[in-house]
Design an enzyme around this catalytic site. Structure first.
Site, short mmCIF file in Angstrom:
data_model
loop_
_atom_site.label_atom_id
_atom_site.label_comp_id
_atom_site.label_asym_id
_atom_site.label_seq_id
_atom_site.Cartn_x
_atom_site.Cartn_y
_atom_site.Cartn_z
N HIS A 253 0.82 -1.22 0.00
CA HIS A 253 0.00 0.00 0.00
C HIS A 253 0.86 1.27 0.00
O HIS A 253 1.91 1.34 0.62
CB HIS A 253 -0.98 0.01 1.18
N SER A 254 0.38 2.25 -0.77
CA SER A 254 0.97 3.59 -0.85
C SER A 254 2.39 3.61 -1.43
O SER A 254 3.12 4.59 -1.25
CB SER A 254 0.96 4.27 0.53
#
Length: 342
Positions: A253-254
């Protein structure tokens, strides 16, 4: 021989026509005998009706005895060659070979502009012109798919997803919480936009942290089979234009991956790390979370990245160190082992 169950041979092609087609990429001698070329084959298997190519110098020994009528070779190649083989010299012989493949072959399978009866397309979804939606594909509410796109059998496009023009989404792909650009290829089994691995441990319990980000994929990106790309936790997960991601890659994620970067199979990038532009991560590379890898950096296969890497650096080993240090470590380790075994 290319299997005719899957590919159509568009030949034979005259050697002069091939030279003309590739004229922007090769230097060709004057062709006195315009022979018909029936197929593209490796040097060892080519006949007098075939063309071949050489991009890896390890195979140059086969040029001496090849029967190929012609061969695409690197521009500066000076090795021994069968005198009956015409050399087409290219700045990038592998790239020229790729163009030649396009000139000779086409897939048997076609994709008519059609939505198959077994597919589900929500009424609120927008499907562009000349699109194909395969058997048992699911396209949920408010999805937007651009013109000339292909959604193959069994793929799932979740609510609100946007996919640009000329996309090819192969079978059994799952896409949620994503905005995807034009000319994107996603191979079979890839999973895009699911929750990332985000938990907070409190009093012996692991509590899931709700992810509010999405996945943004730029233009002209290819994502390999069974690769997984998690959506952002708060900041979005971003794959910029021109990236090439191999099979079985995990992107947390991210994460942000810069323009033109290449990530080879079985690599894993932990959450919130940033990969710069035109970086290369070899097979089975692991990148810890919250790190920065500068533009143009390279990590050798199985490298374990535990700290930031400056732009343009080449590293290897686990933990990753400058590549020459890694080579020295490997040599010293071998010497120590040999010494102990005596």
């Amino acid at each position: 021989m290319v299997n005719s169950n899957f590919y159509r041979n568009l030949g034979p092609r005259k050697l002069m026509a091939i030279a003309d087609f590739l004229q922007d990429f090769i230097e060709a001698p004057k062709i006195h005998e315009d022979v018909a070329i029936h197929d593209i084959k490796i040097l060892q298997e080519a006949s007098s009706n075939d063309i071949s190519f050489l991009s890896n110098i390890k195979y140059s020994r086969f040029l001496k005895n090849t029967k190929a009528a012609a061969c695409i070779v690197p521009k500066d190649f000076t090795g021994e060659v069968n005198p009956n083989t015409v050399l087409l010299r290219a700045e990038n012989s592998y790239f020229a070979y790729g163009k030649l493949i396009d000139f000779f072959y086409a897939p048997v399978k076609s994709y008519p502009a059609k939505i198959m009866k077994s597919a589900y397309v929500a009424e609120s979804a927008t499907i562009g012109k000349n699109c194909y939606v395969g058997h048992n594909a699911v396209i949920e509410d408010n999805v937007v798919i651009g013109d000339d796109s292909i959604i193959e059998a069994g793929s799932f496009i979740g609510t609100g997803v946007v996919i640009g023009r000329n996309a090819r989404i192969e079978s059994n792909v799952s896409i949620n919480y994503s905005v995807i650009g034009d000319d994107v290829v996603i191979l079979s089994g890839a999973k895009i936009g699911q929750d990332g691995f985000g938990f907070s441990t409190e009093k012996g319990m692991h509590h899931k942290i709700f992810h509010t980000g999405i996945v943004k994929i730029g233009n002209n990106v290819e994502i390999g089979a069974n690769t997984t790309i998690d959506r952002g936790s708060l900041q979005d997960t971003i794959i910029e234009d021109l990236c090439r991601i191999d099979n079985l890659v995990q992107i947390g994620h991210s994460v942000k991956i810069g323009k033109g970067s290449i990530i080879v199979a079985q690599a894993g990038i932990a959450g919130s790390s940033v990969i710069g532009k035109y970086c290369a991560l070899g097979g089975q590379v692991g990148v810890a979370g919250h790190l920065y890898i500068g533009d143009g950096a390279q990590v050798a296969a199985q490298g374990g990245v535990a700290q930031n890497i400056e732009a343009g650096k080449i590293v290897g080993g686990s933990p990753a160190v400058p590549i020459m240090d890694w080579h020295r470590q490997s040599i010293i380790m071998k010497q120590l082992i040999n010494k102990r075994s005596k």
